[in-house]
Design an enzyme around this catalytic site. Structure first.
Site, PDB file in Angstrom:
ATOM      1  N   LYS A  93     -20.181 -38.244 -22.804  1.00 55.98           N
ATOM      2  CA  LYS A  93     -19.938 -38.302 -21.136  1.00 55.98           C
ATOM      3  C   LYS A  93     -18.760 -39.290 -20.703  1.00 55.98           C
ATOM      4  O   LYS A  93     -18.571 -40.170 -21.797  1.00 55.98           O
ATOM      5  CB  LYS A  93     -21.015 -39.120 -20.537  1.00 55.98           C
ATOM      6  CG  LYS A  93     -21.904 -38.987 -19.526  1.00 55.98           C
ATOM      7  CD  LYS A  93     -22.295 -40.063 -18.941  1.00 55.98           C
ATOM      8  CE  LYS A  93     -22.807 -40.151 -17.314  1.00 55.98           C
ATOM      9  NZ  LYS A  93     -24.123 -40.530 -17.344  1.00 55.98           N
ATOM     10  N   SER A 168     -26.881 -39.510 -13.612  1.00 54.13           N
ATOM     11  CA  SER A 168     -25.597 -39.302 -13.655  1.00 54.13           C
ATOM     12  C   SER A 168     -25.154 -38.061 -14.415  1.00 54.13           C
ATOM     13  O   SER A 168     -24.338 -38.028 -14.689  1.00 54.13           O
ATOM     14  CB  SER A 168     -24.803 -41.325 -13.843  1.00 54.13           C
ATOM     15  OG  SER A 168     -25.354 -42.112 -14.873  1.00 54.13           O
ATOM     16  N   SER A 192     -30.964 -41.978 -16.028  1.00 56.40           N
ATOM     17  CA  SER A 192     -29.851 -41.233 -16.071  1.00 56.40           C
ATOM     18  C   SER A 192     -29.846 -40.197 -17.399  1.00 56.40           C
ATOM     19  O   SER A 192     -29.383 -39.125 -17.022  1.00 56.40           O
ATOM     20  CB  SER A 192     -28.308 -41.741 -15.981  1.00 56.40           C
ATOM     21  OG  SER A 192     -28.524 -42.389 -14.503  1.00 56.40           O
TER      22      SER A 192
END
Length: 482
Positions: A93, A168, A192
């Protein structure tokens, strides 16, 4: 989800390797049936075919990935010891550090923030032999349950483009669901990892804080309480077995996280059938009928696997949600909101200011301190409950994956969204492991459940998740000529 059985991986064509699970790729590389370059090339080709439509990856590490794959193959040829993910393509990420690459957080002002060192989770994946093929998208400052930002654009859900891929870690979940990588790194402050996994029909694990060492050097030395004990690093994958392998790799010691705990990955065995608490109703709240149906199916499948399932509610579910808000939102409102206002994009600012009315009132030291005291009390109550019911089966979210952009409709709609995410925030507040596992589709939209266990008992979550997965027959979101 079991799209390829053990023992047949070596018979597939190298161009199909992107369909395999991580453990199968690692085993085939170790046997010499395929090379890491074969696996990485296959995933890069899949990325080329799907990422232009989905936008899960912010950038692709093509040259460095192939070089790392060649180094992995050379290491195997020398007869060296191989890690559990040796030669396996993974993604990271864009809000943790990879040396020499920008840690953008999806923020225009951070587009040139070049990491000088790996984050611990990056180091651990590389030590396990993984090959990073790309970085995945996130909303600006990871502030939304939708993945979109002014720097990298919008990530689409591979199942349906009119629903969120989650946030997210929406880029991570979309990448896994679309076949760009078998394993993706994500992180989870309020859901998330688990929510994007739920929205994209893959498996996602939130470990206990302290299990996987966590720190982002580019974000500075100082971390608030929520950053230390609510925010965790965890894997997303297309199978629970891959989560198990990835968790072991991610969990290696790193002295830069003083909260890391050398807890065993397997806890003590539980005598007799494991009792499961089924949570399919929450006082004063509505659980969408497809989710109630998913919970009923999962309960039945667990009973088939030898578990004892009882409908019983753990202590003070709403209290846990309120505790998360009082601690995390106090920190956000007091310290982080000005940064989002200055450097965030319109979506992040709008989402933040729609959340603040739900938090209510001005942040105070008394409210913050009281949140910690209430948290301690609730964790004690849950610990006692988990002694009787070591596994809890509950919703991941109270609603199906949200229609795109719903969080930008103002405070009233945001209040509804926050209520729907109660099961996510509750488990984060308690610092318990939570596994989101898919159970199937409802009108083409993924649906699933959450498995919760006691602190550092991720093994119980994973075992129950495998029992569900083996019976769910979840299809895959492979598109684009798959």
């Amino acid at each position: 989800m079991k799209h390829m059985q053990a023992g047949v991986a070596h018979s597939a064509l190298p161009t199909d390797i992107w369909r395999w699970e991580a453990w199968q790729i690692a085993a085939a590389i170790a046997r010499g049936d395929i090379s890491s370059r074969d696996a990485v090339t296959s995933c890069l080709q899949r990325i080329d075919a799907t990422n232009p439509q989905i936008n899960a990856l912010t950038h692709v590490n093509r040259e460095s990935a192939l070089q790392a794959a060649d180094e992995a193959d050379a290491k195997r040829s020398r007869g060296a010891s191989l890690g559990a993910l040796h030669g396996v393509p993974v993604t990271i990420k864009c809000n943790v550090d990879v040396t020499g690459e920008p840690t953008t957080h999806g923020v225009v002002a951070k587009r040139d923030l070049i990491a000088q060192a790996h984050s611990p989770v990056t180091s651990n994946l590389l030590k396990a032999g993984a090959v990073i093929v790309g970085r995945t998208n996130t909303p600006a400052f990871s502030m939304r349950w939708f993945t979109e930002n002014a720097l990298h654009g919008r990530t689409l859900n591979p199942w349906r483009h009119d629903i969120t891929p989650g946030g997210s870690s929406g880029g991570a979940s979309a990448a896994v669901a679309a076949g760009m990588c078998p394993v993706a790194h994500g992180n989870d402050l309020a859901g998330s990892v688990r929510y994007p996994a739920y929205a994209c029909g893959v498996a996602g694990l939130r470990p206990t804080a302290g299990r996987v060492p966590s720190w982002t050097p580019t974000s500075g030395e100082l971390r608030t309480f929520a950053a230390q004990f609510y925010a965790v690093q965890g894997p997303l994958a297309r199978s629970v077995r891959d989560l198990r392998v990835s968790l072991a790799a991610m969990s290696a010691r790193d002295t830069r996280d003083p909260n890391w705990v050398p807890a065993p990955l397997e806890g003590p065995a539980i005598d007799g059938p494991i009792r499961v608490a089924l949570v399919d109703q929450i006082d004063g709240m509505t659980i969408a009928p497809p989710i109630r149906e998913a919970l009923a199916c999962a309960a039945h499948w667990l009973e088939d696997a030898g578990y004892t399932v009882e409908r019983i509610t753990p202590p003070d579910l709403r209290e846990g949600f309120d505790i998360w808000m009082d601690i995390a939102m106090t920190e956000i409102a007091q310290g982080f909101a000005p940064t989002i206002d200055e450097y965030g994009d319109d979506g992040a600012r709008a989402a933040l200011h729609a959340m603040l009315p739900k938090y209510g009132g001005a942040p105070t030291l008394e409210r913050y301190m009281n949140g910690f005291a209430r948290r301690d009390r609730l964790r004690r109550r849950w610990n006692a409950f988990l002694e009787q019911y070591p596994v809890v089966l509950m919703p991941t979210s109270l609603e199906l994956p949200l229609p795109w952009g719903m969080d930008l409709e103002g405070p009233a709609t945001m209040a509804r969204i926050l209520d729907a995410q109660l099961p996510l925030k509750l488990i984060a507040a308690l610092n318990l492991p939570g596994l989101s596992v898919p159970t199937g589709l409802h009108d083409g939209v993924p649906v699933g459940v959450q498995i919760v266990a006691g602190a550092f008992r991720e093994d119980l979550c994973l075992a129950a998740g495998e029992a569900i997965e083996q019976r769910a027959q979840m299809p895959l979101a492979f598109r684009g000529g798959a």
